[in-house]
Scaffold this active site. Structure first.
Site, PDB file in Angstrom:
ATOM      1  N   CYS A 116       0.833  -1.202   0.000  1.00 45.87           N
ATOM      2  CA  CYS A 116       0.000   0.000   0.000  1.00 45.87           C
ATOM      3  C   CYS A 116       0.875   1.263   0.000  1.00 45.87           C
ATOM      4  O   CYS A 116       1.574   1.502  -0.970  1.00 45.87           O
ATOM      5  CB  CYS A 116      -1.004  -0.028   1.154  1.00 45.87           C
ATOM      6  SG  CYS A 116      -2.355   1.166   0.932  1.00 45.87           S
ATOM      7  N   HIS A 120      -3.913  -4.877   0.054  1.00 44.34           N
ATOM      8  CA  HIS A 120      -3.444  -5.407   1.339  1.00 44.34           C
ATOM      9  C   HIS A 120      -3.555  -6.927   1.348  1.00 44.34           C
ATOM     10  O   HIS A 120      -4.652  -7.462   1.567  1.00 44.34           O
ATOM     11  CB  HIS A 120      -4.272  -4.823   2.489  1.00 44.34           C
ATOM     12  CG  HIS A 120      -3.984  -3.403   2.777  1.00 44.34           C
ATOM     13  ND1 HIS A 120      -2.990  -3.000   3.651  1.00 44.34           N
ATOM     14  CD2 HIS A 120      -4.539  -2.266   2.305  1.00 44.34           C
ATOM     15  CE1 HIS A 120      -2.950  -1.684   3.709  1.00 44.34           C
ATOM     16  NE2 HIS A 120      -3.879  -1.210   2.897  1.00 44.34           N
ATOM     17  N   GLU A 151      -2.590  -8.928   3.579  1.00 43.14           N
ATOM     18  CA  GLU A 151      -2.902  -9.365   4.950  1.00 43.14           C
ATOM     19  C   GLU A 151      -4.393  -9.236   5.277  1.00 43.14           C
ATOM     20  O   GLU A 151      -4.855  -9.772   6.282  1.00 43.14           O
ATOM     21  CB  GLU A 151      -2.059  -8.591   5.966  1.00 43.14           C
ATOM     22  CG  GLU A 151      -2.471  -7.152   6.207  1.00 43.14           C
ATOM     23  CD  GLU A 151      -1.970  -6.148   5.188  1.00 43.14           C
ATOM     24  OE1 GLU A 151      -2.060  -4.939   5.469  1.00 43.14           O
ATOM     25  OE2 GLU A 151      -1.481  -6.555   4.101  1.00 43.14           O
TER      26      GLU A 151
END
Length: 197
Positions: free
Chosen positions: A76, A177, A179
């Site tokens: 990001c 992202h 994650e």
């Protein structure tokens, strides 16, 4: 072992939680000496590019990061820091990728920030091994990296085609992202952890 650059501009908790689920060992990088401890480096980031760059400069890690030969992954704002310049704060960045970070065009009649799940089309790359093309990943951003066929390994569309992932030598970067992107995102993190120096 993965080292996370800890410069006060990253959502460390989501990332460390994902690494724990994957049983990947990690630690925090606070000084240049810490870089030696890890085989793979992640630069996370949320928020404002100019503020993030200022924080990163305050760590004294910029030149050391730029000279790394081991695998590096920007996520990001961490991706945007690897580019040449951002319109967010009109700031010069690390210039590992000679690309510009631009604000989405409000005239496109799209909501800014771009927030939510979006299909990603990618080229054959180690980072995306075992992931189906056009898989959806989770994005939260108001600024995008201009598309460039030299460095681009994945694209997404949001009013405009933009770079969802880029690579130059040992440097990789993701606008989304991983994650926060479920099993597919975790697969990308796992794939990154296995990339050889």
């Amino acid at each position: 072992m993965i080292g996370i650059v800890n410069y006060g501009a990253g959502n460390i908790f989501s990332l460390t939680s994902a690494l724990q689920r994957l049983n990947l060992d990690y630690g925090m990088i606070n000084t240049e000496a810490d870089l030696e401890k890890y085989s793979h480096i992640i630069i996370p980031g949320v928020g404002h590019a100019a503020a993030a760059m200022k924080k990163l400069e305050q760590t004294g890690l910029v030149n050391a990061l730029k000279s790394l030969k081991k695998p590096v992954l920007g996520i990001c704002v961490g991706m945007q820091l690897l580019t040449q310049h951002s319109e967010e704060g009109d700031v010069k960045l690390m210039n590992i990728f000679p690309l510009r970070t631009k604000l989405f065009d409000k005239q496109q009649n799209i909501k800014i920030p771009h927030m939510g799940w979006n299909n990603v089309e990618f080229k054959n790359n180690l980072l995306f091994e075992g992931v189906d093309n056009q898989t959806q990943f989770y994005f939260v951003h108001s600024y995008f990296i201009e598309y460039n066929p030299i460095f681009d390994i994945a694209t997404a569309n949001y009013g405009i085609r933009f770079s969802a992932a880029i690579q130059k030598d040992n440097f990789y970067a993701l606008q989304f992202h991983p994650e926060k992107s479920g099993a597919a995102g975790e697969r990308l993190l796992k794939n990154f952890s296995t990339i050889k120096q």
